[in-house]
Design an enzyme around this catalytic site. Sequence first.
Site, mmCIF file in Angstrom:
data_model
loop_
_atom_site.group_PDB
_atom_site.id
_atom_site.type_symbol
_atom_site.label_atom_id
_atom_site.label_comp_id
_atom_site.label_asym_id
_atom_site.label_seq_id
_atom_site.Cartn_x
_atom_site.Cartn_y
_atom_site.Cartn_z
ATOM 1 N N GLU A 171 -8.096 -6.787 -6.627
ATOM 2 C CA GLU A 171 -6.770 -6.503 -6.437
ATOM 3 C C GLU A 171 -5.951 -7.635 -5.963
ATOM 4 O OE1 GLU A 171 -6.822 -1.635 -6.002
ATOM 5 O OE2 GLU A 171 -6.602 -2.805 -4.188
ATOM 6 N N GLU A 363 -11.388 0.765 -11.465
ATOM 7 C CA GLU A 363 -11.411 1.722 -10.122
ATOM 8 C C GLU A 363 -10.393 2.797 -10.710
ATOM 9 O OE1 GLU A 363 -10.570 0.561 -6.115
ATOM 10 O OE2 GLU A 363 -11.468 -1.587 -6.569
HETATM 11 C C1 BG6 Z 1 -8.679 -0.086 -3.844
HETATM 12 C C2 BG6 Z 1 -9.616 -0.832 -3.357
HETATM 13 O O1 BG6 Z 1 -7.446 -0.444 -3.500
HETATM 14 O O2 BG6 Z 1 -8.772 1.215 -3.470
HETATM 15 C C3 BG6 Z 1 -11.059 -0.339 -3.048
HETATM 16 O O3 BG6 Z 1 -9.907 -2.037 -4.054
HETATM 17 C C4 BG6 Z 1 -10.931 1.002 -2.159
HETATM 18 O O4 BG6 Z 1 -11.591 -1.339 -1.892
HETATM 19 C C5 BG6 Z 1 -9.848 1.805 -3.069
HETATM 20 O O5 BG6 Z 1 -11.816 1.557 -1.580
HETATM 21 C C6 BG6 Z 1 -9.692 3.270 -2.640
HETATM 22 O O6 BG6 Z 1 -8.770 3.068 -1.574
HETATM 23 P P1 BG6 Z 1 -9.369 3.787 0.046
HETATM 24 O O7 BG6 Z 1 -8.279 3.449 0.916
HETATM 25 O O8 BG6 Z 1 -9.109 5.270 -0.030
HETATM 26 O O9 BG6 Z 1 -10.777 3.533 0.289
#
Ligand code: BG6
Length: 468
Positions: A171, A363
């Site tokens: 990101e 993701e």
């Molecule tokens: C993304 C990141 O922003 O979102 C991850 O690359 C992160 O590392 C994921 O875990 C989900 O966000 P969160 O804060 O719910 O863990």
Amino acid sequence: MGVFPENFLWGGAVAANQCEGAYLEDGKGLSVQDVMPYGVRGDRTEKPTEDNMKLIGIDFYHRYQEDIRLFAEMGFRVFRTSIAWSRIFPKGDEEEPNEAGLAFYDRLFDECLKYGMEPLVTISHYETPLYLAEHYNGWTNRKLIGFYERYVRVLFDRYKGKVKYWLTFNEINSILHAPFMSGGIGTPKEKLSRQDLYQAAHHELVASALAVKIGHEVMPEAKIGCMILSMPTYPLTPSPDDVIQVMEDEHKNYFFGDVHARGRYPGYMKRYFRENGIEIAMEPEDKEILKNTVDFVSFSYYMSCCATADPERAQKGEGNLLGGVPNPTLKASEWGWQIDPKGLRYVLNMFWDRWQKPLFIVENGLGAVDVLTENEEGKLTVEDDYRIQYLHDHLVQVGEALLDGVEVMGYTSWGCIDVVSASTAELKKRYGYIYVDRNDDGTGTLNRYKKKSFYWYKDVIASNGESL
Ligand code: BG6
């Protein structure tokens, strides 16, 4: 849906700092995550504190074999994880790497390959060595390019026969929003100017392009991509002013992708720099280095948002690192992240039209509170129909994008096993197909349990998406 290509890379994703634990083992140095405890968003402590769930994580460092076996059981063709930079270079500026750290990732990648699972490796996932934050102010300092270059050379030389897919920075666009976590920048955010932030971003962009260049030299077969936090932004009203606001917000977000995919700064950014008194210090070689464009563009997708030019209505809601004005037509997760499966089709089309590079969704997922219960056979599980619904609806939209002609390489859902949350360091915000018995107060056996979604995803992969 019978539209997924035969070689579609189905799998799951985690990051070292959110799962490995073992934060001082085998010579590892501290990373910025080791001083970002529970409930803290972008802030830090002086030293690691006991309430920091990441210090133990889910103990993946010691249990990776069991976890990879479970991923293999689901049929994963790819597993995305990151390398903890401070396992390889504990402080970040050393000349020689830490052999014990390198050996751990050898074991991990061998374990994946044993099951025919391709590792997809993020080189830097929000885990800059703390020493670099404290002694160099992270990516504000051009010296970081040299340290990163040394680090990637070591990784490429060591893992060239094992890892084909690489991502340079997780990101990368989040450096503007979470400078300590994303860019290892020690100066508190409120004291950083736009000049500081865009200069740091420039250093990362040069380092990323350098990694692509070196990677291609060392591993001609490798595919090296960038990774962008995607957040489709819709105008809050049909007013042209809102539409222009959307365009400007998206420019600031996606210029990172433009540089990676086109090899140069876009005109709209030059205008923005000019009109805001930002002068990016560039070395003569930077322009040439940036021409090393990525093989593919990967991105995270969790939610969309709205934007408006009306300051009275521009109140940001809950959400990921970027945040945005809530969309009145959408529902949100328990953490206030607005759920928008069609936004995924939209963003896939937008990125494809814009860059004409293969895309990889690395993701996507739902953070939710799960309850461990006994099923009819007396086995502990989680009936996570809400997660299945979320993932199903998003994957259907991936199928729609494939029908639109978008080239999609694969899909790795986030937190395929429960991990510690990045934004709030909570364990109760769970994303996984596998439940990990660990709680925010530190209690729990660390045992693993298959959720209902485990079996659902297994079917999706086995049928190559036809079961959707
Ligand atoms: C993304 C990141 O922003 O979102 C991850 O690359 C992160 O590392 C994921 O875990 C989900 O966000 P969160 O804060 O719910 O863990």
